[in-house]
Design an enzyme around this catalytic site. Structure first.
Site, PDB file in Angstrom:
ATOM      1  N   ARG A   1       0.843  -1.195   0.000  1.00 34.55           N
ATOM      2  CA  ARG A   1       0.000   0.000   0.000  1.00 34.55           C
ATOM      3  C   ARG A   1       0.881   1.248   0.000  1.00 34.55           C
ATOM      4  O   ARG A   1       2.001   1.229   0.506  1.00 34.55           O
ATOM      5  CB  ARG A   1      -0.913   0.017   1.217  1.00 34.55           C
ATOM      6  CG  ARG A   1      -2.088  -0.945   1.129  1.00 34.55           C
ATOM      7  CD  ARG A   1      -3.014  -0.844   2.330  1.00 34.55           C
ATOM      8  NE  ARG A   1      -2.390  -1.338   3.535  1.00 34.55           N
ATOM      9  CZ  ARG A   1      -1.814  -0.598   4.465  1.00 34.55           C
ATOM     10  NH1 ARG A   1      -1.806   0.726   4.347  1.00 34.55           N
ATOM     11  NH2 ARG A   1      -1.273  -1.133   5.521  1.00 34.55           N
TER      12      ARG A   1
ATOM     13  N   SER B   1      -1.498  -3.764  10.269  1.00 37.83           N
ATOM     14  CA  SER B   1      -1.200  -4.702   9.190  1.00 37.83           C
ATOM     15  C   SER B   1       0.037  -5.529   9.522  1.00 37.83           C
ATOM     16  O   SER B   1       1.014  -5.002  10.061  1.00 37.83           O
ATOM     17  CB  SER B   1      -0.933  -3.915   7.905  1.00 37.83           C
ATOM     18  OG  SER B   1      -1.988  -3.014   7.681  1.00 37.83           O
TER      19      SER B   1
ATOM     20  N   TYR C   1      -1.426  -3.459  -6.915  1.00 34.83           N
ATOM     21  CA  TYR C   1      -1.266  -4.149  -5.628  1.00 34.83           C
ATOM     22  C   TYR C   1      -2.593  -4.215  -4.853  1.00 34.83           C
ATOM     23  O   TYR C   1      -3.359  -3.240  -4.830  1.00 34.83           O
ATOM     24  CB  TYR C   1      -0.196  -3.445  -4.761  1.00 34.83           C
ATOM     25  CG  TYR C   1      -0.201  -4.013  -3.363  1.00 34.83           C
ATOM     26  CD1 TYR C   1       0.342  -5.267  -3.111  1.00 34.83           C
ATOM     27  CD2 TYR C   1      -0.857  -3.359  -2.325  1.00 34.83           C
ATOM     28  CE1 TYR C   1       0.260  -5.839  -1.860  1.00 34.83           C
ATOM     29  CE2 TYR C   1      -0.945  -3.920  -1.060  1.00 34.83           C
ATOM     30  CZ  TYR C   1      -0.384  -5.163  -0.837  1.00 34.83           C
ATOM     31  OH  TYR C   1      -0.486  -5.738   0.397  1.00 34.83           O
TER      32      TYR C   1
HETATM   33  C1  OXD Z   1      -3.934  -5.754   4.628  1.00 36.10           C
HETATM   34  C2  OXD Z   1      -3.268  -4.619   5.283  1.00 36.10           C
HETATM   35  O1  OXD Z   1      -3.636  -6.061   3.474  1.00 36.10           O
HETATM   36  O2  OXD Z   1      -3.680  -4.261   6.398  1.00 36.10           O
HETATM   37  O3  OXD Z   1      -4.814  -6.342   5.275  1.00 36.10           O
HETATM   38  O4  OXD Z   1      -2.314  -4.054   4.720  1.00 36.10           O
HETATM   39 MN    MN Z   2      -5.383  -5.315   7.083  1.00 37.68          MN
END
Ligand code: OXD
Ligand code: MN
Length: 584
Positions: free
Chosen positions: A67, A246, A195
């Site tokens: 992310r 995460s 992604y």
């Molecule tokens: C996930 C995150 O993919 O929290 O769950 O990054």
């Molecule tokens: Mn997550």
């Protein structure tokens, strides 16, 4: 055909100019067709189908593996509504900027229209999104992560109440990458990334950022929480929701396998990442998992840490950015097995165990259907959800936070969640291992002003006649040599059992300035190798000096939030009286 959906799809097609438009129905033959196209052009590689039936490998672009919080925006009219923790862009600026990027971006490509349902079928919790994308990989992942196609269109009927998600991978250029949310329009525009968290728009973008806004106005909570059911010896199941940042073990905890000595207990998995929670007719808080699959972090997943995840991913799974063995096998660091002698790493380079580099990216993932999980709860698709007795917050803290404590009440629990902190992980771009405040594990996912979000939590507390009890845990405390003290994984059940006993009013606790601490004898450590009563006492210790530092950091964190509710500030002052220096 729903006219609002049709009109929006036509409008998008006019801008993006795809060669072809495909409406996704969710059928098996459609899936097969997409897989074959992906196999033909290398977007997917088939694994050894005898060992991994229905499983595929995908390698993303090297610059597109996590992310991107710095490129993620909340586009509300007022900057104040995005608040101090979100990047903000004015909606007209975002629409103009991304509108330029979308112009003709699907020329030579197919545009897929994916209707999807977040939440179980026929549930008052559930909501519909439509994602338009030019990525087949996204379609195949969405097929696992959400209930897609006809089921969503049936739920929507003629209504125009759906979240509009527009995604294009563009050229995967990070200088032209934006993940924009327009909460006032129920709209998501994502450009330039393939992604998961940036491209599977049902997950973080809808089920957390947009949904947190919806929940604020409709009196419910959209949270970054796993949901599990803990069955006791009598067969009674108590449900717990737990928020961790995460890559801090939510998937592992949600699928926990009890250690031998506690095998009379059972953990049932309802969800591993997101909970939507509403007040039920009985005055309790009820939760559903809006997703239908797991998008889990692969490295570290082993027979020891999470046997159920390994079983879940044994078929019909997409593996992204792990190591691909020449024999069509997959492997990652921390899998607990020998790596293949020769393979291709996440970058696409030849790899052997002596290469001296990682075979799998630290944020490599598996996408697997929830229904394949051996511990999946019989209630996971219950349209009414499950009643939550405890909410658990947790971070990755080498020091400071004890193994477990309970908040004094809901309001104090909101303070505990609002001040939680964790060391950063590879799930987002940026430095790993830095302690940052991550309130309710929602720092990257709360779609509005964090001060208003805390107020919403406080307001919800007043509206829930029989609220869950709130706890904080920390599995990650280390000794002087940097080694984890607590054995973790299946043994985390020992802590959950204390939480369960507290919910049932079966054990007492010791009041401390930070909350109720367990009496050491109330946590079962029987059979733990090398872990003594002394180790437990050390893990429950509240070190005055580190808490003095913590209080100072909480002060600085709260100073960043102009709309901080007074109730939280009051709690800070109480803590400061205990631990603060006279100047702070
Ligand atoms: C996930 C995150 O993919 O929290 O769950 O990054
Ligand atoms: Mn997550």
């Amino acid at each position: 055909m729903n006219t609002a959906v049709k009109a929006w799809v036509d409008e998008v097609a006019k801008t993006t100019q795809p060669d072809k438009i495909v409406w996704i129905t969710g059928s098996e033959s459609e899936k097969k067709g997409l897989e074959n196209e992906c196999l033909a052009d290398g977007e997917l590689i088939a694994l050894d189908q005898k060992k991994h039936p229905g499983c595929f490998y995908h390698r993303s672009a090297r610059n597109d593996v996590a992310r991107v919080e710095h490129l993620t925006f909340i586009c509300s009219h007022k900057q104040e509504d995005a608040g101090p923790t979100n990047n903000w862009m004015a909606p007209q600026e975002a629409y103009a900027k991304l509108g330029e990027l979308y112009k003709g971006c699907m020329r030579g490509r197919t545009m897929y229209v994916i209707p999807y349902l977040m939440g179980p079928e026929n549930s008052p919790f559930s909501k519909v999104g439509i994602e338009i994308t030019d990525s087949r990989y996204v379609v195949l992942n969405m097929r696992i992560m959400a209930r897609i196609g006809d089921v969503a269109m049936r739920h929507l009927g003629e209504s125009g109440d759906f979240v509009k998600g527009l995604h294009s991978k563009g050229e995967l250029d990070e200088n032209k990458r934006y993940i924009c949310h327009f909460p006032e329009d129920n709209t998501i525009w994502s450009f330039g990334s393939g992604y998961g968290g940036n491209a599977l728009l049902g997950k973080k973008c809808f089920a957390l950022r947009i949904a947190s806004n919806l929940g604020r106005h409709e009196d419910w909570l959209a949270e970054h929480m796993l949901i599990l059911g803990l069955e006791d010896k009598k067969g009674e199941v108590t449900y717990i929701a737990a928020a961790f940042p995460s890559a801090c073990g939510k998937t592992n905890l949600s699928m926990l396998v009890p250690p031998e000595i506690l095998k009379d207990y059972k953990v049932w998995t309802v969800g591993d990442d997101i909970a939507w929670m509403r007040i039920g007719k009985d005055g309790r808080l009820w939760a559903v998992n809006p997703e239908a699959g797991f998008f889990g972090v692969a490295p570290g997943t082993s027979k020891k840490s999470n046997p159920n995840a390994l079983l879940t991913t044994s078929r019909n799974t997409i593996f992204t950015n792990v190591l691909l063995g020449d024999d069509g096998s997959i492997w990652w660091e921390g899998m607990g097995t020998e790596p293949p002698e020769h393979g291709t790493d996440w970058k696409g380079d030849a790899w052997t165990p002596s290469s001296g580099s990682l075979g799998a990216h630290p944020n490599s993932r598996f996408t697997a259907p929830a229904e394949q999980c051996p511990s999946i709860s019989p209630e996971w698709q219950n349209p009414e959800g499950v009643p939550i007795s405890a909410i658990v917050f947790g971070g990755r803290r080498a020091k400071v936070a004890p193994l477990v404590y309970q908040s004094f009440d809901w309001k104090h629990g909101v303070f505990v969640g609002a001040t939680m902190a964790s060391e950063t992980t590879a799930a987002a771009n940026g430095k790993v291992g830095v302690v940052r405040r991550d309130p309710m594990a929602m720092l990257p996912f709360c779609g509005y002003n964090i001060g208003d979000y805390f107020q919403h939590w406080l307001d919800m507390g007043k509206k829930i006649p029989n609220p869950p009890k709130i706890f904080h845990v920390n599995w990650f405390r280390t000794d002087d040599n940097g080694k984890f003290i607590w054995p973790g994984f299946g043994n985390n059940l020992r802590v959950l059992l204390w939480i369960l006993a507290r919910c049932k009013g079966e054990v007492g606790a010791t009041q401390s300035p930070i909350g109720y601490l367990p009496n050491p004898d109330d946590i079962n450590i029987e059979g733990l190798d090398g872990f003594t009563r002394q180790s437990l006492i050390a893990l429950l210790d509240i070190d005055k000096e580190s808490w003095g530092q913590e209080v100072q950091e909480i002060k600085e964190w709260f100073e960043r939030i102009p709309k901080l509710p007074d109730d939280l500030h009051k709690r800070y002052r109480v803590l400061n009286e205990w631990f603060g220096t006279p100047h702070s």
